[in-house]
Design a protein around this motif. Structure first.
Motif, PDB file in Angstrom:
ATOM      1  N   MET A   1       0.809  -1.351  -0.075  1.00 55.56           N
ATOM      2  CA  MET A   1       0.097   0.016   0.012  1.00 55.56           C
ATOM      3  C   MET A   1       0.893   1.302   0.043  1.00 55.56           C
ATOM      4  SD  MET A   1      -3.036   1.007   2.592  1.00 55.56           S
ATOM      5  CE  MET A   1      -2.624   2.412   3.680  1.00 55.56           C
ATOM      6  N   GLY A   2       0.641   2.335  -0.830  1.00 54.77           N
ATOM      7  CA  GLY A   2       1.113   3.582  -1.055  1.00 54.77           C
ATOM      8  C   GLY A   2       0.598   4.548  -0.035  1.00 54.77           C
ATOM      9  N   VAL A   3       1.104   5.670  -0.158  1.00 53.41           N
ATOM     10  CA  VAL A   3       0.806   7.010   0.537  1.00 53.41           C
ATOM     11  C   VAL A   3      -0.810   7.364   0.022  1.00 53.41           C
ATOM     12  CG1 VAL A   3       1.199   9.302   0.899  1.00 53.41           C
ATOM     13  CG2 VAL A   3       2.957   7.692   0.359  1.00 53.41           C
ATOM     14  N   THR A   4      -1.569   7.834   0.980  1.00 56.71           N
ATOM     15  CA  THR A   4      -2.956   8.187   0.837  1.00 56.71           C
ATOM     16  C   THR A   4      -2.860   9.336   0.123  1.00 56.71           C
ATOM     17  OG1 THR A   4      -3.141   9.078   3.156  1.00 56.71           O
ATOM     18  CG2 THR A   4      -3.598   6.842   2.895  1.00 56.71           C
ATOM     19  N   SER A   5      -4.178   9.657  -0.550  1.00 57.29           N
ATOM     20  CA  SER A   5      -4.074  10.786  -1.535  1.00 57.29           C
ATOM     21  C   SER A   5      -5.176  11.727  -0.601  1.00 57.29           C
ATOM     22  CB  SER A   5      -4.779  10.621  -2.860  1.00 57.29           C
ATOM     23  OG  SER A   5      -6.098   9.666  -2.755  1.00 57.29           O
ATOM     24  N   ASN A   6      -5.656  12.857  -1.223  1.00 55.24           N
ATOM     25  CA  ASN A   6      -6.333  13.766  -0.773  1.00 55.24           C
ATOM     26  C   ASN A   6      -5.985  14.316   0.500  1.00 55.24           C
ATOM     27  OD1 ASN A   6      -8.041  13.240  -2.874  1.00 55.24           O
ATOM     28  ND2 ASN A   6      -9.117  11.464  -1.812  1.00 55.24           N
ATOM     29  N   LYS A   7      -4.719  14.814   0.597  1.00 58.35           N
ATOM     30  CA  LYS A   7      -4.151  15.234   2.005  1.00 58.35           C
ATOM     31  C   LYS A   7      -4.626  16.653   2.249  1.00 58.35           C
ATOM     32  CE  LYS A   7       0.108  17.258   0.266  1.00 58.35           C
ATOM     33  NZ  LYS A   7      -0.074  18.620   1.029  1.00 58.35           N
ATOM     34  N   GLU A   8      -4.836  16.991   3.546  1.00 58.06           N
ATOM     35  CA  GLU A   8      -4.946  18.283   3.708  1.00 58.06           C
ATOM     36  C   GLU A   8      -3.739  19.262   3.721  1.00 58.06           C
ATOM     37  OE1 GLU A   8      -7.514  18.963   7.345  1.00 58.06           O
ATOM     38  OE2 GLU A   8      -8.143  17.018   7.012  1.00 58.06           O
ATOM     39  N   ASN A   9      -3.890  20.665   3.930  1.00 60.02           N
ATOM     40  CA  ASN A   9      -2.652  21.506   3.617  1.00 60.02           C
ATOM     41  C   ASN A   9      -1.708  21.379   4.738  1.00 60.02           C
ATOM     42  OD1 ASN A   9      -3.793  22.638   1.597  1.00 60.02           O
ATOM     43  ND2 ASN A   9      -4.853  24.289   2.836  1.00 60.02           N
ATOM     44  N   TRP A  10      -2.040  20.875   5.787  1.00 58.81           N
ATOM     45  CA  TRP A  10      -0.771  20.551   7.006  1.00 58.81           C
ATOM     46  C   TRP A  10      -0.155  19.370   6.815  1.00 58.81           C
ATOM     47  CZ3 TRP A  10      -1.908  16.236   9.609  1.00 58.81           C
ATOM     48  CH2 TRP A  10      -3.177  15.749   9.765  1.00 58.81           C
ATOM     49  N   GLN A  11      -0.823  18.544   5.950  1.00 61.12           N
ATOM     50  CA  GLN A  11      -0.197  17.216   5.659  1.00 61.12           C
ATOM     51  C   GLN A  11       1.172  17.139   4.884  1.00 61.12           C
ATOM     52  OE1 GLN A  11      -3.878  14.808   4.848  1.00 61.12           O
ATOM     53  NE2 GLN A  11      -3.175  13.555   6.550  1.00 61.12           N
ATOM     54  N   ALA A  12       1.839  16.317   5.062  1.00 61.43           N
ATOM     55  CA  ALA A  12       3.168  16.052   4.401  1.00 61.43           C
ATOM     56  C   ALA A  12       2.902  15.789   2.959  1.00 61.43           C
ATOM     57  CB  ALA A  12       3.989  15.033   4.846  1.00 61.43           C
ATOM     58  N   GLY A  60       1.227  12.656  30.081  1.00 57.19           N
ATOM     59  CA  GLY A  60       0.419  11.691  29.690  1.00 57.19           C
ATOM     60  C   GLY A  60      -0.876  12.234  29.477  1.00 57.19           C
ATOM     61  N   MET A  61      -0.807  13.420  28.874  1.00 61.54           N
ATOM     62  CA  MET A  61      -2.068  14.012  28.074  1.00 61.54           C
ATOM     63  C   MET A  61      -2.017  13.581  26.789  1.00 61.54           C
ATOM     64  SD  MET A  61      -2.805  18.222  27.587  1.00 61.54           S
ATOM     65  CE  MET A  61      -2.082  18.452  25.931  1.00 61.54           C
ATOM     66  N   PRO A  62      -3.279  13.017  26.685  1.00 62.97           N
ATOM     67  CA  PRO A  62      -3.451  12.416  25.144  1.00 62.97           C
ATOM     68  C   PRO A  62      -3.362  13.570  24.083  1.00 62.97           C
ATOM     69  CG  PRO A  62      -5.119  11.827  26.503  1.00 62.97           C
ATOM     70  CD  PRO A  62      -4.398  12.676  27.301  1.00 62.97           C
ATOM     71  N   LEU A  63      -2.754  13.454  22.960  1.00 60.61           N
ATOM     72  CA  LEU A  63      -2.801  14.436  21.948  1.00 60.61           C
ATOM     73  C   LEU A  63      -3.866  13.594  20.715  1.00 60.61           C
ATOM     74  CD1 LEU A  63       1.053  15.619  22.036  1.00 60.61           C
ATOM     75  CD2 LEU A  63      -1.026  16.627  22.961  1.00 60.61           C
ATOM     76  N   GLY A  64      -4.171  12.709  20.826  1.00 58.07           N
ATOM     77  CA  GLY A  64      -5.087  12.018  19.742  1.00 58.07           C
ATOM     78  C   GLY A  64      -4.388  10.989  18.959  1.00 58.07           C
ATOM     79  N   HIS A  65      -5.087  10.432  18.084  1.00 52.60           N
ATOM     80  CA  HIS A  65      -5.137   9.257  17.154  1.00 52.60           C
ATOM     81  C   HIS A  65      -4.061   9.987  15.948  1.00 52.60           C
ATOM     82  CE1 HIS A  65      -5.227   5.357  15.208  1.00 52.60           C
ATOM     83  NE2 HIS A  65      -5.969   6.029  14.391  1.00 52.60           N
ATOM     84  N   MET A  66      -3.169   9.162  15.789  1.00 50.95           N
ATOM     85  CA  MET A  66      -2.165   9.493  14.522  1.00 50.95           C
ATOM     86  C   MET A  66      -2.946   8.776  13.194  1.00 50.95           C
ATOM     87  SD  MET A  66       0.463  11.277  15.814  1.00 50.95           S
ATOM     88  CE  MET A  66       1.741  11.137  14.739  1.00 50.95           C
ATOM     89  N   ILE A  67      -2.679   9.655  12.182  1.00 50.74           N
ATOM     90  CA  ILE A  67      -3.298   9.172  10.824  1.00 50.74           C
ATOM     91  C   ILE A  67      -2.281   8.339  10.335  1.00 50.74           C
ATOM     92  CG2 ILE A  67      -4.685   9.907   8.710  1.00 50.74           C
ATOM     93  CD1 ILE A  67      -5.207  12.295  10.067  1.00 50.74           C
ATOM     94  N   PRO A  68      -2.544   7.222   9.761  1.00 46.17           N
ATOM     95  CA  PRO A  68      -1.566   6.490   8.939  1.00 46.17           C
ATOM     96  C   PRO A  68      -1.589   6.895   7.347  1.00 46.17           C
ATOM     97  CG  PRO A  68      -3.533   5.160   9.397  1.00 46.17           C
ATOM     98  CD  PRO A  68      -3.834   6.424  10.069  1.00 46.17           C
ATOM     99  N   ARG A  69      -0.366   7.358   7.066  1.00 52.83           N
ATOM    100  CA  ARG A  69      -0.057   7.811   5.554  1.00 52.83           C
ATOM    101  C   ARG A  69       0.634   6.843   4.826  1.00 52.83           C
ATOM    102  NH1 ARG A  69       0.451  13.181   4.386  1.00 52.83           N
ATOM    103  NH2 ARG A  69       0.417  12.243   2.241  1.00 52.83           N
ATOM    104  N   HIS A  70       1.301   6.020   5.334  1.00 54.44           N
ATOM    105  CA  HIS A  70       2.029   4.961   4.736  1.00 54.44           C
ATOM    106  C   HIS A  70       1.794   3.487   5.285  1.00 54.44           C
ATOM    107  CE1 HIS A  70       5.080   2.727   2.218  1.00 54.44           C
ATOM    108  NE2 HIS A  70       4.960   3.928   1.416  1.00 54.44           N
ATOM    109  N   ALA A  71       1.848   2.498   4.704  1.00 46.40           N
ATOM    110  CA  ALA A  71       1.711   1.072   5.342  1.00 46.40           C
ATOM    111  C   ALA A  71       3.018   0.621   5.982  1.00 46.40           C
ATOM    112  CB  ALA A  71       1.166   0.182   4.286  1.00 46.40           C
ATOM    113  N   ALA A  72       4.000   1.203   5.739  1.00 50.28           N
ATOM    114  CA  ALA A  72       5.324   0.900   6.357  1.00 50.28           C
ATOM    115  C   ALA A  72       5.311   1.409   7.714  1.00 50.28           C
ATOM    116  CB  ALA A  72       6.523   1.346   5.415  1.00 50.28           C
ATOM    117  N   GLY A  73       4.541   2.399   7.909  1.00 50.59           N
ATOM    118  CA  GLY A  73       4.620   2.892   9.464  1.00 50.59           C
ATOM    119  C   GLY A  73       4.715   4.215   9.678  1.00 50.59           C
TER     120      GLY A  73
END
Length: 733
Positions: A1-12, A60-73
């Motif tokens: 699986m490659g990189v997801t498309s339709n990224k937002e402006n802040w995304q890499a 220990g303060m939660p910052l949220g769930h990270m969005i996967p952008r590449h199946a390699a991790g």
């Protein structure tokens, strides 16, 4: 699986993600971790094997769930923070959950002053900054890594914790110094550097040039050392050392190869602690003032004896950890013994995990093989003119004095450093800017390191093994010298051993071999060396160099050692020669200690102990070792009988007569001029029965009577035992 498309402006950007996953991103610290993108704070992480990733602050303060952008991790997320801070992750896959910190959320450990002094080449505490240092940083415990690789595209720290995967811990590039703080890692962590060269090639994994500990050969990874400060108990010794002028202080050195001095019953090496328990009391009991160790810096090949080091900052792991080596030095100091290390800045081996072409270029060595390659040893030559290389080696010298309380360094193969045409044919070397064969950059380096050692460590000293007549080796740098404290007297060693190897009937024709040394004896501050080099490679042991039957060989060797201890200069004797080791030295086995059961061998050992005692206790024998007023010939030209006699003297001290008879013929009523009328006591006689000699002599003393018209006011008649040396000390009435 490659990189997801339709990224937002802040995304890499897709290309950046692909570069990270491929291990080809040019600026991992500028991309991974916590960054402001416009008005947003964005967190990016590369965590192979993770299927989900959640971020937390350090508290220990939660910052949220990270969005996967590449199946390699590769993951990223927009987070609610107001500043850069350390980040912790909780990763999860089908196998379970694990916690890790984000190395890219930490700031740099090195500061602008480090950058300045490193860039200038004047940083004298590089060993505190470079390499691996366990520490607490920004509230998290971990290890800081730093390495110089200015021409690399990427440098990563790799080890078991990241599956030796160079994509996972790339370092920050600070003007050619790469650094990273990796949380959690600590004492005992095994690591290397993965370096991508400028052309994109991934080089063989490299050990850390500044590593303070290494794996036991044949493995060669670096090890994060225990940062616990060593508790020294040698303060008294160090305070006394600071007041010594070693030129006028006894210096009798026992040269030792730690791997073959003695071994365990199963043939394995003694540990540093066992050496502290066995070697230290033995050398102290023998009356030596110093132990000199063949190189203890880490090296891959046992038969190199340490002279091809790959880890200049790491005491070899063959015998234990760095703390064990510190305990050995501490024990020596507590026993009144100084410690000298053989040090090798002249060359380094080309093992692929070492310094050779470290970042894909000739970094530590010269590119031109006429300057950067040693034909004698198939090794590389340091580029002494490069400020970073000069700093690396200077810092290494200072490191041993500071970290391990070393008393001296004996610098190996100095001649090979000083001459550009060393062991080279015409056309195989590059002249200096004046057209000469002097390596001006090596001269400047040696002057620098010597000046720094003497400035920073009172009572410490530097010794050169320099086999030519280069002027001013032991002259101070401010007078244009190289700045060493002492130089090995290779001429004395060669001339006297050549004389002693001859049949006594022929010695009368080679008398000058024993007298010529006085022509240059005070041109340098000399150490008289009977070193390991004289008892290897088919040369035999000192005992087997001597002519005659077994009795004569021992008598010759006893007479020769006493001659040397009575001669001006500091003394050095390689292990085993003090008891007449018969076999040539081999690094593969222990010395033949069982020989001490034989009277001749035990007698020789007793003689060396008594020579050390006499040398240390009689000021005339040591206070003017390096000055001409401490020596006066009494008999220098008795070629026919191979007899020599001289006076050793020092201000305020009773003079000592040294007289040697190098034939197997005893001499009765032998007349000797003396400076004082009265009783002269036989302080040492190498023919004594205690030493397994024939036990002939002068009944313990002689009387000197006045004479007229001679160059000295007194004379005495002596009995000279065959193949023997006698010390006679004047006893005031």
């Amino acid at each position: 699986m490659g990189v997801t498309s339709n990224k937002e402006n802040w995304q890499a950007e897709r290309s950046d993600v692909e570069a990270v996953v491929a291990g080809r991103h040019p600026d991992a610290f500028g991309f991974l971790g916590l960054h402001q993108v416009g008005a947003d704070w964005v967190l990016r992480a590369f965590v192979p094997h993770a299927e989900t990733l959640n971020a937390y602050t350090l508290d220990g303060m939660p910052l949220g769930h990270m969005i996967p952008r590449h199946a390699a991790g590769f993951f990223e997320a927009r987070v609610e923070v107001d500043r850069r801070q350390p980040i912790r992750y909780e990763a999860k896959n089908a196998g379970g959950t694990w916690t890790l910190y984000d190395a890219y959320s930490f700031g740099p450990v090195l500061g602008p002053m480090d950058d300045y002094y490193i860039g200038e080449g004047s940083h004298l505490r590089l060993f505190d900054k470079m390499g691996a240092h366990e520490m607490e940083f920004e509230g998290v415990h971990g290890t800081h890594f730093a390495v110089w690789a200015p021409n690399a595209q990427r440098v990563s720290v790799v080890g078991p914790w990241n599956d030796w995967d160079g994509r996972r811990n790339p370092m920050r590039n600070r003007q050619g110094i790469w650094e990273v703080f990796i949380p959690v890692l600590g004492t005992g962590t095994i690591y290397k550097y993965e370096i991508v060269a400028a052309n994109g090639d991934v080089l063989p994994l490299k050990a850390d040039p500044y590593a303070r500990q290494a794996e036991v050969r044949p493995r060669n990874a670096s090890v994060v050392p225990d940062p616990t400060p060593f508790t020294w108990t040698d303060q008294k010794y160090m305070e006394e050392r600071a007041n010594h002028d070693w030129r006028r202080t006894p210096m009798s050195i026992y040269e030792v190869h730690l791997g073959s001095w003695r071994r365990r019953p199963d043939g394995s090496f003694l540990s540093y602690d066992q050496l502290a328990e066995q070697l230290v009391p033995y050398a102290a009991d023998m009356g030596y003032t110093h132990l000199e160790f063949l190189p203890v810096s880490e090296h891959p090949f046992d038969p190199s004896w340490g002279y091809q080091p790959t880890g200049l900052f790491a005491p070899t792991s063959r015998f234990g950890d760095p703390a064990g080596f510190a305990r050995l030095v501490n024990a020596a100091h507590e026993a009144g013994l100084g410690v000298i290390l053989d040090w090798v800045p002249a060359h380094f081996p080309t093992d692929e995990f070492g310094l050779a072409r470290f970042d894909g270029t000739a970094l530590y060595e010269h590119e031109d093989p006429r300057q950067g390659y040693h034909p004698d040893w198939n090794t590389a030559i340091y580029n002494f003119g490069r400020k970073e290389v000069s700093s690396f080696l200077t810092n290494n010298a200072l490191f041993w004095f500071e970290t391990f309380h070393i008393d001296g360094l004996r610098v190996d193969a100095v001649a090979s450093m000083l001459y550009l045409d060393y062991s080279r044919q015409p056309g195989e070397w590059v002249p200096n800017k004046h057209g000469g064969n002097q390596n001006l950059e090596a001269v400047a380096f040696l002057q620098r390191v010597n000046a720094e050692v003497y400035k920073q460590f009172p009572g410490a000293f530097m010794i050169a093994e320099e086999s030519t007549s280069w002027p001013g080796v032991s002259a101070p740098t401010f007078a244009g010298g190289l700045g060493f404290g002492f130089k090995w007297n290779m001429g004395f060693m060669n001339d006297t051993l050549r004389f002693m190897s001859r049949n006594p009937i022929h010695r009368r024709f080679h008398h000058h071999d024993l007298t010529f040394g006085m022509v240059y004896a005070y041109s340098e501050n000399f150490v008289l060396p009977l070193s390991h080099d004289e008892v290897v490679h088919g040369k035999g042991s000192l005992l087997t160099k001597m002519p005659g039957d077994d009795w004569q060989q021992f008598a010759n060797l006893r007479a020769y050692l006493a001659f040397m201890w009575g001669y001006p200069g500091k003394k050095l004797l390689f292990m085993g020669q003090e008891f007449g080791q018969r076999d040539e030295w081999s690094e593969n086995k222990a010395l033949d200690w069982w020989l001490l059961d034989a009277p001749a061998h035990e007698g020789l050992r007793r003689l060396v102990a008594d020579l050390n005692a006499a040398y240390r206790s009689l000021p005339a024998l040591h206070e003017r070792d390096c000055e001409p007023e401490g020596f006066e010939w009494v008999i220098a030209n008795d070629h026919a009988n191979s007899v020599l006699a001289w006076l050793r003297q020092a201000p305020g001290a009773d003079p000592v007569l040294v007289i040697s008879n190098f034939t197997p013929v005893p001499r009765s009523n032998y007349k000797v001029p003396l400076p004082k009328v009265g009783r002269w006591v036989e302080r040492l006689n190498s023919d004594a029965g205690w030493y397994a000699g024939a036990n002939t002599g002068n009944q313990g003393a002689i009387e000197a009577y006045p004479v007229e018209g001679r160059h000295l006011p007194a004379e005495a008649e002596l009995y000279l035992p065959p193949l023997a040396t006698i010390f006679l000390k004047f006893e005031p009435a």
